[in-house]
Design an enzyme around this catalytic site. Structure first.
Site, mmCIF file in Angstrom:
data_model
loop_
_atom_site.group_PDB
_atom_site.id
_atom_site.type_symbol
_atom_site.label_atom_id
_atom_site.label_comp_id
_atom_site.label_asym_id
_atom_site.label_seq_id
_atom_site.Cartn_x
_atom_site.Cartn_y
_atom_site.Cartn_z
ATOM 1 N N SER A 88 -0.527 -2.716 -5.847
ATOM 2 C CA SER A 88 0.595 -3.370 -6.520
ATOM 3 C C SER A 88 0.730 -4.791 -6.017
ATOM 4 O O SER A 88 0.103 -5.183 -5.029
ATOM 5 C CB SER A 88 1.901 -2.612 -6.256
ATOM 6 O OG SER A 88 2.333 -2.804 -4.918
ATOM 7 N N LYS A 126 -4.885 -8.350 6.142
ATOM 8 C CA LYS A 126 -5.090 -9.553 5.335
ATOM 9 C C LYS A 126 -5.806 -10.627 6.159
ATOM 10 O O LYS A 126 -5.424 -10.910 7.304
ATOM 11 C CB LYS A 126 -3.744 -10.097 4.852
ATOM 12 C CG LYS A 126 -3.031 -9.201 3.854
ATOM 13 C CD LYS A 126 -3.732 -9.172 2.512
ATOM 14 C CE LYS A 126 -2.904 -8.470 1.451
ATOM 15 N NZ LYS A 126 -3.560 -8.471 0.134
ATOM 16 N N ASP A 159 -8.790 -7.160 3.555
ATOM 17 C CA ASP A 159 -8.598 -7.808 2.259
ATOM 18 C C ASP A 159 -8.620 -9.317 2.440
ATOM 19 O O ASP A 159 -7.710 -9.902 3.031
ATOM 20 C CB ASP A 159 -7.267 -7.380 1.642
ATOM 21 C CG ASP A 159 -7.084 -7.905 0.223
ATOM 22 O OD1 ASP A 159 -8.004 -8.584 -0.296
ATOM 23 O OD2 ASP A 159 -6.021 -7.629 -0.381
ATOM 24 N N LYS A 200 -4.492 -2.515 -10.656
ATOM 25 C CA LYS A 200 -3.065 -2.819 -10.548
ATOM 26 C C LYS A 200 -2.500 -2.932 -11.956
ATOM 27 O O LYS A 200 -3.090 -3.597 -12.816
ATOM 28 C CB LYS A 200 -2.833 -4.120 -9.778
ATOM 29 C CG LYS A 200 -3.239 -4.044 -8.311
ATOM 30 C CD LYS A 200 -3.090 -5.382 -7.614
ATOM 31 C CE LYS A 200 -3.509 -5.272 -6.147
ATOM 32 N NZ LYS A 200 -3.556 -6.597 -5.481
ATOM 33 N N ASP A 221 -10.993 -6.600 -6.666
ATOM 34 C CA ASP A 221 -9.569 -6.587 -7.018
ATOM 35 C C ASP A 221 -9.296 -7.652 -8.059
ATOM 36 O O ASP A 221 -9.271 -7.392 -9.255
ATOM 37 C CB ASP A 221 -8.718 -6.785 -5.775
ATOM 38 C CG ASP A 221 -7.217 -6.794 -6.068
ATOM 39 O OD1 ASP A 221 -6.820 -6.500 -7.212
ATOM 40 O OD2 ASP A 221 -6.428 -7.108 -5.159
ATOM 41 N N ASP A 265 2.757 0.046 -0.705
ATOM 42 C CA ASP A 265 3.738 -0.071 0.371
ATOM 43 C C ASP A 265 4.814 -1.112 0.105
ATOM 44 O O ASP A 265 5.731 -1.268 0.911
ATOM 45 C CB ASP A 265 3.033 -0.409 1.688
ATOM 46 C CG ASP A 265 2.184 -1.681 1.590
ATOM 47 O OD1 ASP A 265 1.865 -2.108 0.469
ATOM 48 O OD2 ASP A 265 1.828 -2.235 2.644
ATOM 49 N N LYS A 288 -4.053 -2.057 6.045
ATOM 50 C CA LYS A 288 -4.771 -3.059 5.259
ATOM 51 C C LYS A 288 -4.543 -4.415 5.908
ATOM 52 O O LYS A 288 -3.401 -4.898 5.972
ATOM 53 C CB LYS A 288 -4.262 -3.051 3.814
ATOM 54 C CG LYS A 288 -5.015 -3.976 2.884
ATOM 55 C CD LYS A 288 -4.520 -3.762 1.462
ATOM 56 C CE LYS A 288 -5.332 -4.545 0.467
ATOM 57 N NZ LYS A 288 -4.883 -4.301 -0.922
ATOM 58 N N ASP A 308 -2.480 1.661 -2.370
ATOM 59 C CA ASP A 308 -1.895 0.581 -1.573
ATOM 60 C C ASP A 308 -0.557 0.249 -2.226
ATOM 61 O O ASP A 308 -0.434 -0.706 -2.985
ATOM 62 C CB ASP A 308 -2.845 -0.622 -1.575
ATOM 63 C CG ASP A 308 -2.260 -1.842 -0.887
ATOM 64 O OD1 ASP A 308 -1.470 -1.666 0.063
ATOM 65 O OD2 ASP A 308 -2.581 -2.972 -1.312
ATOM 66 N N ILE A 350 4.021 -7.600 -5.030
ATOM 67 C CA ILE A 350 5.278 -7.384 -4.313
ATOM 68 C C ILE A 350 6.316 -6.950 -5.341
ATOM 69 O O ILE A 350 6.877 -7.757 -6.070
ATOM 70 C CB ILE A 350 5.721 -8.656 -3.565
ATOM 71 C CG1 ILE A 350 4.661 -9.048 -2.551
ATOM 72 C CG2 ILE A 350 7.057 -8.413 -2.856
ATOM 73 C CD1 ILE A 350 4.390 -8.003 -1.473
ATOM 74 N N GLU A 358 -12.097 -5.808 0.699
ATOM 75 C CA GLU A 358 -11.590 -6.049 -0.653
ATOM 76 C C GLU A 358 -11.692 -7.514 -1.027
ATOM 77 O O GLU A 358 -11.321 -8.393 -0.242
ATOM 78 C CB GLU A 358 -10.134 -5.580 -0.710
ATOM 79 C CG GLU A 358 -9.516 -5.605 -2.090
ATOM 80 C CD GLU A 358 -8.125 -4.994 -2.095
ATOM 81 O OE1 GLU A 358 -7.383 -5.243 -3.062
ATOM 82 O OE2 GLU A 358 -7.777 -4.270 -1.136
ATOM 83 N N THR A 412 0.330 -2.783 4.817
ATOM 84 C CA THR A 412 -0.348 -4.069 4.888
ATOM 85 C C THR A 412 0.122 -4.895 6.075
ATOM 86 O O THR A 412 1.326 -5.061 6.292
ATOM 87 C CB THR A 412 -0.108 -4.867 3.588
ATOM 88 O OG1 THR A 412 -0.551 -4.088 2.476
ATOM 89 C CG2 THR A 412 -0.855 -6.187 3.623
#
Length: 365
Positions: free
Chosen positions: A296, A162, A191, A268, A244, A323, A160, A321, A298, A219, A135
């Site tokens: 996920s 943001k 996203d 998630k 999401d 990471d 990804k 996703d 953080i 997303e 990300t």
């Protein structure tokens, strides 16, 4: 195989670099870790991060749910009757999806240990490796371009990006800068984290298409509750749209699927309340030809390992996703999923494969 004790402890680990989205900025990965111990001494691990702006869960509410509701419900119960335990947990209170997820993954850790199989094999065993994206936090176009190049040099082929924090023009410039810096072979996912309105999402995605930015998917372009707007965007653009924050429960997933309001779903564990409900969402989506991603919050490698086991077990989960552990300055977990660049290698020990977590070894229970 009775549940003898349920213990929790908080952890906080600084991030290598602040994580910025349209919804929040995070400097530390905070979470509540849970340890469920059986009467034969086996231990199951779980984790729940506080993501107030998405799930509504705080550290305090997670601890309160586990100590005040789930612990009295589960103590002394046979973990092999996990269908009963998980049904009872989900029916015991509304919301608190992250706390439920922590308990859920610890229970699945234990039952797959008792089965003698790694959890991903217990759940289906479709694959034993995954490839995660990395990300790029929302910053200036120049900084995002530099971050993207660094991640690609580390071996990541999927990024990804943001967006959604300020203007559409700035967002398009961010994506254009990243694409220019990393070249045409790298996959880019965008996203918006609910940061756009439907009309501006349509306008911006069409512009990205016309510019040839080659976006794999977009997303959650609109607010979580705006299913009408989500469908308008999905119907109006060629780029696949992923839901999401609009999908927590199987019922919400059903509504998205029924209305064809999105092309894909991001599952998630912290939204679904754990693996038990996540499987229902994925199975429903698969029946209607809708692929899923597993993502996920953080989180440390405790929760991400559970998510990776779930993702690896199912054919219909085609993207991950996961990471977050790579963003942490320190790793407090022994065992669990391992990273080789973007490749996630599932542990072969029975259960989650978590061997220990430092806050518990320090005696802070």
């Amino acid at each position: 195989m009775e549940i003898r004790s349920i213990d929790t402890v908080r952890q906080s680990v600084p991030l290598i670099k602040p994580f910025k989205t349209a919804l929040r900025t995070v400097h530390h990965a905070e979470s509540v870790l849970i340890r469920i111990t059986l009467n034969d001494g086996r231990v199951g691990w779980g984790e729940a991060p506080p993501t107030v702006v998405i799930t509504g869960d705080s550290l305090e509410s997670i601890e309160a749910a586990i100590a005040g509701t789930f612990t009295p419900l589960l103590l002394g119960k046979n973990v092999l009757a996990y269908e009963q335990l998980l049904q009872a947990m989900h029916q015991s209170m509304v919301g608190c999806s992250s706390a439920k997820a922590a308990v859920d993954m610890a229970i699945y850790d234990l039952i797959s240990q008792l089965s003698g199989m790694p959890l991903y094999k217990f759940l289906g065993g479709y694959r034993d490796r995954l490839e995660t994206d990395f990300t790029v936090s929302v910053n200036s176009p120049e900084e995002m371009g530099e971050d993207a190049v660094r991640y690609v040099k580390s071996g990541f082929c999927v990024l990804k990006i943001k967006v959604g924090k300020d203007s559409i023009e700035q967002d398009i410039e961010r994506i254009r800068e990243v694409r220019q810096r990393v070249g045409s072979e790298i996959k880019i996912r965008v996203d918006a984290n609910q940061g756009w309105q439907a009309k501006e999402a349509i306008r911006s995605i069409r512009r990205m298409e016309d510019m040839g930015l080659n976006i794999e998917l977009v997303e959650q372009p609109v607010k979580a509750h705006d299913i009408d707007g989500l469908k308008r965007v999905t119907d109006a653009v060629e780029t696949p749209v992923m839901a999401d924050e609009s999908v927590f429960s199987p019922l919400q997933a059903f509504e998205i699927i029924r209305r064809r309001a999105a092309d894909m779903l991001n599952i998630k564990l912290m939204k679904s309340g754990g693996i038990y409900k996540a499987q229902l969402i994925n199975q429903m989506a698969e029946e209607f030809g809708i692929e899923c991603m597993v993502g996920s919050m953080i989180e440390s490698r405790v929760a991400v390992t559970a998510a990776a086991h779930f993702a690896a077990s199912k054919k219909n989960i085609t993207r991950v996703d996961l990471d977050a552990p790579l963003m942490l300055l320190h790793d407090l977990v022994t065992g669990g999923v391992k990273y080789d660049g973007p490749t996630m290698i599932l542990p072969q020990e029975a259960g989650l494969g978590i061997l220990g977590v430092k806050p518990f070894s320090m005696g802070a229970v």
